[in-house]
Write a protein that holds these residues in place. Structure first.
Motif, PDB file in Angstrom:
ATOM      1  N   UNK A  71       4.074  17.396   8.065  1.00  0.00           N
ATOM      2  CA  UNK A  71       3.963  16.578   9.267  1.00  0.00           C
ATOM      3  C   UNK A  71       5.054  17.051  10.234  1.00  0.00           C
ATOM      4  N   UNK A  91      -8.124   4.758   0.716  1.00  0.00           N
ATOM      5  CA  UNK A  91      -7.522   5.485  -0.408  1.00  0.00           C
ATOM      6  C   UNK A  91      -8.594   6.060  -1.330  1.00  0.00           C
ATOM      7  N   UNK A 117      -8.735   0.524   2.817  1.00  0.00           N
ATOM      8  CA  UNK A 117      -7.449   1.223   2.994  1.00  0.00           C
ATOM      9  C   UNK A 117      -7.637   2.726   3.134  1.00  0.00           C
ATOM     10  N   UNK A 156       9.548  12.716  -1.511  1.00  0.00           N
ATOM     11  CA  UNK A 156       9.147  11.330  -1.273  1.00  0.00           C
ATOM     12  C   UNK A 156       7.971  11.277  -0.296  1.00  0.00           C
ATOM     13  N   UNK A 157       8.054  12.058   0.752  1.00  0.00           N
ATOM     14  CA  UNK A 157       7.036  11.966   1.794  1.00  0.00           C
ATOM     15  C   UNK A 157       6.125  13.186   1.877  1.00  0.00           C
ATOM     16  N   UNK A 186       6.802   5.713  -4.608  1.00  0.00           N
ATOM     17  CA  UNK A 186       6.556   5.883  -3.187  1.00  0.00           C
ATOM     18  C   UNK A 186       7.132   4.679  -2.439  1.00  0.00           C
ATOM     19  N   UNK A 187       7.068   4.754  -1.130  1.00  0.00           N
ATOM     20  CA  UNK A 187       7.611   3.681  -0.298  1.00  0.00           C
ATOM     21  C   UNK A 187       6.461   3.008   0.441  1.00  0.00           C
ATOM     22  N   UNK A 210       4.684   8.018   7.496  1.00  0.00           N
ATOM     23  CA  UNK A 210       4.026   7.255   6.432  1.00  0.00           C
ATOM     24  C   UNK A 210       2.785   6.511   6.892  1.00  0.00           C
ATOM     25  N   UNK A 246       3.784   1.605   2.778  1.00  0.00           N
ATOM     26  CA  UNK A 246       3.288   1.843   4.137  1.00  0.00           C
ATOM     27  C   UNK A 246       3.086   0.481   4.808  1.00  0.00           C
ATOM     28  N   UNK A 289       3.656  14.458  -0.313  1.00  0.00           N
ATOM     29  CA  UNK A 289       3.169  13.757  -1.486  1.00  0.00           C
ATOM     30  C   UNK A 289       2.355  14.625  -2.429  1.00  0.00           C
ATOM     31  N   UNK A 337      -5.181   8.482   3.103  1.00  0.00           N
ATOM     32  CA  UNK A 337      -5.711   7.155   3.476  1.00  0.00           C
ATOM     33  C   UNK A 337      -5.866   6.952   4.986  1.00  0.00           C
ATOM     34  N   UNK A 338      -4.864   7.282   5.812  1.00  0.00           N
ATOM     35  CA  UNK A 338      -5.082   7.053   7.257  1.00  0.00           C
ATOM     36  C   UNK A 338      -6.245   7.878   7.816  1.00  0.00           C
ATOM     37  N   UNK A 357       0.836  -1.182   0.000  1.00  0.00           N
ATOM     38  CA  UNK A 357       0.000   0.000   0.000  1.00  0.00           C
ATOM     39  C   UNK A 357       0.876   1.239   0.000  1.00  0.00           C
ATOM     40  N   UNK A 358       0.582   2.148  -0.940  1.00  0.00           N
ATOM     41  CA  UNK A 358       1.175   3.493  -0.947  1.00  0.00           C
ATOM     42  C   UNK A 358       0.039   4.477  -1.203  1.00  0.00           C
TER      43      UNK A 358
END
Lengths: 296, 740
Positions: free
Chosen positions: B653, B611, B609, B666-667, A194-195, A264, A197, B669, B729-730, A187-188
């Motif tokens: 964050x 998403x 998820x 990368x993070x 991406x890396x 993440x 999760x 997004x 997603x979270x 899952x990303x």
């Protein structure tokens, strides 16, 4: 003011000699294959002096040998090249899909599954896929080669069992028996670049009655190292890998996970999603296993 | 106003003049300049989000081989107390993690980095103020001990730098008349502009005090005045040469490196180059304000809005100056509301000073309002477009922020949406759809242009607006239309602060409108001169000559038998008819013309998820007149993607110490190409009467509506609303789990 040395030995023996010499001299060495992790890390935060030992032109690390009992895949083969190998794709679709998830098309021309493993990130995409395929890591040493099951290779975040004078040659993977299928899902939040999760790989073997005789399940990005989850496998063996069994395997994955909250994802999120991925990857592996039952 | 059908150049889609240079990698961007004997400058940044600086010792850095200078704020004019000065290099306190503290110039970037490690700083670490709600508390730790709200010396120090309030009618009465009322609170996180090219510059100085700066910027004249201000110089001491620019979106309207590079150059006598890395860009530049917006809207059963209130708090970062003002002014702009009250708060926190980002302030407040309107539509069981049509501002409506609207295109956009096939085709069960309206004021401001005619008739435009979105092509098209000559014979150049007349920055969606207006007027100047020269040649009065299709011709009824004289004909003989042909215009453009849009997002959601996938997105926008439709669509698509990124995954964050944990692409997004569907565009044209071709700015409005459109689509599919962004997603999964 270069802060590194670079050598590209032409044989395994020479490589080992270079590593031994540097180690004896107390010099830091770093094995370089595609460099897609190593060079970025060196440039951005870990730039202490070292000797780069480039193994990507060795014959052995680029070998693919498909034999009756085992398949050997060289550590330095770029995943773009791996994914052009139709036979490997048929044998290990899940593993090759995992390799194909890493980075962009450009990165794919360099990034190798050996490098992905040796980088030893908890989130390395190919590691769970190697684990479920029971891949043995073939390691070159001064005493010849030694092998280590992939699930025992990574020992912590960014750490592994390689000694400074050793390097990874490749993987020896048992030829999947008839009725075997593998799958890897991660899952990303995006679609690519991406890396993980969370990630889950499943490999299972179904007999002619559709009963699961063998299963391996591995999860990534939810613990300091990728984990082989035997409780998830046990939930599948003896079943038809139906929805109930997959749900139990999913629960086993969620239970086995030891995730952290970071940028993440949260603990709760990762725990839940790794199970969801197990169920979905399990269903794909089952489909593949069913269509592989008449292969022999 | 000419009819669209009569245009020859306007509305076509030719290749941009700067295209070949850019796609072949030849164009020079901010970091591409290297000068002989040049040094490299690097910045030491605060590891603490809030700390008193007790001592900075530069001596060990200065002593290093290869280091030519090391400086701190003590090396800058102390009498200058601008917050800009204190942002460029901290004085008594470090106010955010990444705040610049000192800088060095060295022979190589590597030596400069090593020198930074030898600078000794003694801190008294203070607790950081990181959350808007905390910062607004009376007993909060203070970011700035001497800041008082609205500069009111009688009030105690506060993190609230400014408040504002404006109202119309009687909201109590209005809510009493309402049949339904929606009241909600919404949070939007900080988002970075995300330009691909980091900040970069080279500065040189000479012993006489003259300075030249090459840099990537939206406004070379603003770099000049800001640098002069910080260094206590006159603007005429400084020349700024803009490079090509790899995106700005408002974030390149301010300076970070330039005054530091100048100071390092002055102390070393050498050119100094400074280039940020991506991490520095995230930690110390931009971003857009994080906000808390409380909205209340009441309406009659027929959908007519009776009253609305907005309470808007915007993070300013470490220094005053969030875009809460435009946030307040835009929140109700699309609607004709008799009773409203808007309150705004500009709030300091220990985070980087916010910078403009595409329609600064509007995406956050309008996200709140457009979500509230959507809730109203749900409660009233009305189509969301019908509800908006019922209340839409139109020509003659008095805008909530004061002026009476001239012709605007909101109703036309809403009607275009209603008949658009993407809207007519209702989504399937698995797809959620959300609608929202976008708005931006647009600005005019000052522009200059010169149009030079070469001896072969080729046209060269010199103007001062850095070309971010294809403006050279738009200038050439407007010149082609005005002069009546082929687009291919025209080129446009962006000058420096000494080769072109004053020009405000590329921002506020002003370039095609205001600089375009200057280009049109400069072309008209050329035409007047050409007519005079033709009259001289033909021995007529200039009133007897007309300009038609790029040629001077005798006016109908003038009894003379001559061949028309083209621009090239006149150029060929210009040495004999009065010398070079040069048209000029400079102006302060009025009547920029507000820009409205209607967007809708179609989403699916993976309920296991969390998403959210954007399956389709449609943007309808009033461009007034699309000079180069591809670049109008490019603005609409680019803004949509930035808005969707902000809605879905983009956020800073922070850890509990105020350190950004995701200072990389990368993070942090932003969407990648494969995340996005094709953004369908429909351009509506309600011409702006203040521009000869009807142009309205189009660059900023596109980012406004996607936030609420996406929130509303998620609401449509889930059946309940998630008020806060991002819809990552979270966050979405947690909301789904909580609802179950």
């Amino acid at each position: 003011m270069s802060n590194f040395g670079y050598v590209a030995p032409t044989s395994v023996e020479e490589t080992l000699a270079v590593l031994q010499r540097a180690t004896d001299q107390g010099q830091r060495t770093q094995i370089l294959a595609g460099g897609t992790d190593v060079i970025v890390q060196f440039r951005s935060f870990d730039n202490s002096h070292r000797l780069f030992v480039d193994i990507k032109s060795l014959k052995e690390t680029n070998d693919v040998r498909i034999e009756n009992e085992h398949i050997f895949i060289g550590a330095a083969i770029p995943s773009g090249v791996l994914n052009e190998n139709a036979e490997l794709k048929t044998l290990f679709p899940g593993l090759l899909e995992a390799a194909d998830l890493i980075g962009s098309t450009q990165i794919q021309g360099r990034a190798s599954i050996g490098g992905n493993l040796c980088n030893s990130s908890p989130a390395g995409d190919t590691i769970p896929a190697l684990i479920v395929n029971a891949a043995l890591c073939v390691i070159a040493t001064n005493e010849g080669t030694r092998t280590v099951p992939t699930e025992n290779f990574v020992t912590g975040v960014g750490r592994n069992c390689l000694a400074a004078h050793e390097f990874l040659l490749g993987f020896q993977i048992p030829r999947p028996s008839a009725g075997t299928g593998d799958a890897y899902l991660r899952f990303i939040p995006r679609t690519e670049m991406d890396i993980a999760v969370a990630g889950t790989a499943v490999s299972l073997t179904l007999n002619h009655d559709g009963i699961c005789e063998r299963a391996r399940v591995s999860i990534g990005a939810v613990a300091p190292t990728p984990l082989l989850v035997s409780s998830a496998a046990e939930a599948l063996v003896g079943t038809t890998a139906d929805e109930d069994a997959l749900q139990q395997a999913a629960q086993a994955c969620s239970d086995a996970a030891q995730p952290i909250t970071d940028k993440r994802g949260t603990v709760e999120y990762r725990r839940k999603v790794v199970g969801v991925l197990c169920r979905r990857a399990g269903a794909i592996a089952k489909d593949r296993a069913l269509s592989n039952r008449n292969c022999e | 106003m000419a009819e669209a059908a009569n245009f020859k150049a306007i509305g076509t889609r030719p290749i941009r003049p700067d295209g070949v240079e850019k796609v072949t990698g030849r164009a020079n961007f901010g970091a591409d300049l290297n000068l002989p004997d040049m040094l490299h400058g690097k910045v030491l940044r605060s590891p603490h989000a809030h700390a008193r600086i007790k001592r900075i010792d530069l001596t060990k850095a200065q002593a290093m081989e290869g280091v030519y200078a090391a400086i701190s704020s003590a090396d800058f004019p102390q009498e200058v107390t601008l917050s800009l000065s204190k942002n460029i290099l901290a004085r008594d306190k470090a106010l955010y993690h990444g705040h610049a503290l000192a800088a060095v110039a060295a022979r190589t970037p590597r030596i400069a980095e090593e020198a930074l490690e030898r600078i000794e700083v003694e801190y008294e670490v203070l607790p950081p103020v990181l959350i808007l709600d905390d910062a607004m508390q009376e007993k909060s730790t203070l970011v700035s001990e001497d800041l008082r709200t609205n500069d009111d010396e009688s009030s105690p120090p506060s993190n609230i730098a400014a408040t504002q309030r404006f109202e119309r009618g009687d909201v109590t009465q209005g809510f009493a008349e309402a049949d339904v009322i929606v009241q909600e609170e919404f949070r939007v996180p900080s988002a970075h502009q995300g330009y691909i090219e980091p900040h970069a510059c080279v500065a040189t100085s000479n012993p006489g005090g003259r300075v030249t700066i090459w840099c990537t910027t939206q406004g070379p004249f603003e770099v000049r005045s800001a640098t002069a201000g910080v260094l206590n110089k006159t603007v005429s001491d400084i020349k700024v040469i803009p490079s090509e620019i790899g995106g700005g979106f408002g974030g390149k309207t301010v300076v970070y490196l330039e005054p530091v590079a100048v100071r390092l150059s002055e102390l070393t006598g050498k050119p100094v180059k400074m280039v940020m890395n991506r991490e520095e860009v995230f930690r110390a530049t931009g971003p857009a304000s994080a906000t808390l917006c409380k909205i209340k809207v009441g309406a009659k059963k027929d959908g007519r809005i009776t009253a609305a209130t907005a309470w808007l708090a915007y993070e300013a970062g470490a220094f005053p100056g969030s875009p809460v003002g435009p946030g307040c002014m835009s929140v109700f702009a699309p609607y004709d509301i008799d009773n409203f009250l808007v309150e705004g708060y500009d709030v300091l926190v220990n985070k980087p000073k916010v910078a403009a980002y595409r329609a600064p302030g509007a995406p956050q407040s309008m996200h709140a309002m457009e979500c509230a309107i959507d809730e109203l539509a749900q409660k009233l069981d009305m189509d969301p477009i019908d509800l908006r049509l019922k209340n839409a501002a139109k020509e003659g409506t008095v805008a909530p922020y004061g002026p009476k609207f001239p012709p605007i295109g909101l109703v036309e956009c809403l009607e275009a949406a209603k008949r658009h096939p993407n809207y007519v085709n209702k989504p399937s069960e698995e797809v959620g759809r959300g609608v929202a309206v976008g708005f931006w004021f647009n600005i005019g401001m000052q522009s200059s242009a010169e149009v030079t005619i070469a001896e072969d008739g080729a046209v060269s435009i010199m103007e001062g607006s850095p070309d971010i979105g294809g403006s050279r092509a738009s200038m050439c098209l407007m010149a082609a239309e005005t002069l009546g000559v082929p687009y291919e014979t025209i080129n446009a150049h962006v000058g420096d602060t000494e080769s072109t007349g004053f020009c405000n920055l590329t921002g506020g969606s002003r370039t095609t409108f205001a600089t375009g207006l200057a280009v049109v007027k400069a072309c008209e100047d050329v035409i007047a001169q050409c007519k005079a020269r033709a009259a001289m040649t033909w021995e007529l009065d200039v009133e007897q000559v007309a300009w038609r299709d790029g040629q001077a011709v005798p006016k109908p009824g003038v009894n003379i038998d001559v061949d028309p004289l083209s621009l090239a004909d006149i150029a060929k003989t210009m040495s004999r008819t009065g010398g070079p042909l040069l048209g000029r215009a400079s102006l302060n453009a009025q009547g920029a013309g507000a820009c409205f849009s209607v967007n809708w997002t179609d989403v699916t959601i993976d309920r296991e998820t969390g998403k959210v996938d954007v399956k389709a997105f449609t943007a309808i926008q009033d461009a007034g007149r699309a000079i180069h439709p591809s670049y109008v669509e490019g603005q609409m698509q680019g803004g949509a993607v930035q808005g969707l990124g902000w809605a879905l995954n983009e956020e800073y964050i922070y850890d509990e110490n105020g350190v950004v944990e995701n200072a990389s692409f990368l993070d942090y997004r932003v969407p990648v190409a494969s995340d996005m569907p094709m953004i369908d565009c429909e351009i509506v044209e309600v011409p702006n009467p203040s521009h000869p071709y009807g142009v309205r700015g189009v660059g900023e409005t596109p980012i406004v509506a996607p936030l609420a459109a996406t929130s509303n689509a998620v609401r449509d599919l889930l059946g309940f609303r998630i008020n806060d962004l991002p819809l990552s997603p979270p966050n979405v999964l947690a909301a789904i789990d909580e609802a179950d």
